[in-house]
Structures are given as structure tokens and as C-alpha cells.
Motif scaffolding. Structure first.
Motif, PDB file in Angstrom:
ATOM      1  N   SER A   1       0.801  -1.226   0.000  1.00 24.24           N
ATOM      2  CA  SER A   1       0.000   0.000   0.000  1.00 24.24           C
ATOM      3  C   SER A   1       0.830   1.271   0.000  1.00 24.24           C
ATOM      4  O   SER A   1       0.361   2.306  -0.455  1.00 24.24           O
ATOM      5  CB  SER A   1      -0.973   0.005   1.182  1.00 24.24           C
ATOM      6  N   ARG A   2       2.037   1.246   0.512  1.00 23.55           N
ATOM      7  CA  ARG A   2       2.873   2.456   0.493  1.00 23.55           C
ATOM      8  C   ARG A   2       3.438   2.722  -0.899  1.00 23.55           C
ATOM      9  O   ARG A   2       3.512   3.858  -1.333  1.00 23.55           O
ATOM     10  CB  ARG A   2       4.014   2.336   1.490  1.00 23.55           C
TER      11      ARG A   2
ATOM     12  N   PRO B   1      -0.487   2.204  -3.885  1.00 23.04           N
ATOM     13  CA  PRO B   1      -1.758   2.292  -3.157  1.00 23.04           C
ATOM     14  C   PRO B   1      -2.973   1.900  -3.993  1.00 23.04           C
ATOM     15  O   PRO B   1      -3.942   1.362  -3.462  1.00 23.04           O
ATOM     16  CB  PRO B   1      -1.826   3.756  -2.718  1.00 23.04           C
TER      17      PRO B   1
ATOM     18  N   ARG C   1      -5.640   6.001   2.006  1.00 19.65           N
ATOM     19  CA  ARG C   1      -4.202   5.879   1.727  1.00 19.65           C
ATOM     20  C   ARG C   1      -3.898   6.260   0.293  1.00 19.65           C
ATOM     21  O   ARG C   1      -2.896   6.897   0.013  1.00 19.65           O
ATOM     22  CB  ARG C   1      -3.732   4.451   1.983  1.00 19.65           C
TER      23      ARG C   1
END
Length: 94
Positions: free
Chosen positions: A56-57, A60, A87
Motif C-alpha cells: 500500500s505504500r 496504493p 491511503r
């Protein structure tokens, strides 16, 4: 290069994110009524959620797509969709 403290904070934040979004999935998997494949679906769902948190970083949108597709496994993924949407939005803003 990021410092060790910063990396540890990110890992801790990711672990908390996974635990918070996995709680409804895990709870639904251990409470009755159980189908014959409830354990396998619960484990698969938790692994899919862990993979979504892991990417997800960096990606995303891919994490959001994985969580949305995870809702096909069970409706408890719906709790994670707003989190991963946020996010994605925070990534796009930076």
C-alpha cells in the motif's frame, strides 16, 4: 536513506493498519455459523489483506483494488475499503 527509527515506525503503523482492518475478517471467521471452508477463506482473506498492506505504500491503487476484489471473498472486507481509499488519496496528494 531513511533512518532505522523511521522504518520501524512505518512497520509498526502497517502492523496496526493490518490488525485494525483484519479484526472484522478474523472475527467473522471464528464465530459461528461456519461453512466447510471457513478456515481456508479466513486464512486466504487475512493473507490477501496482509499483501495489500505490504504494497500500500508503494502501490496504493493496487492495494485498493486487492481489497475491493477481496470483498468477493467476504463482506467484511468492506471495512477496509475506506482505509485504503484514504491511503490512495493521501498518496496522490503528496
Amino acid at each position: 536513506m531513511e533512518s532505522w527509527g523511521s522504518a520501524a515506525r512505518r512497520r509498526t503503523a502497517d502492523l496496526v493498519l493490518w490488525a485494525a482492518t483484519a479484526a472484522p475478517i478474523g472475527y467473522a471467521g471464528v464465530t459461528p455459523p461456519h461453512s466447510g471452508r471457513a478456515i481456508a477463506l479466513t486464512v486466504g482473506a487475512l493473507l490477501l489483506l496482509a499483501a495489500a498492506v505490504a504494497v500500500s505504500r508503494r502501490w496504493p491503487v493496487a492495494a485498493l483494488v486487492a481489497v475491493v476484489l477481496g470483498s468477493l471473498l467476504g463482506g467484511n472486507f468492506l471495512f477496509a475499503i475506506p482505509v485504503f481509499s484514504y491511503r490512495r488519496e493521501s498518496f496522490m496528494a503528496s
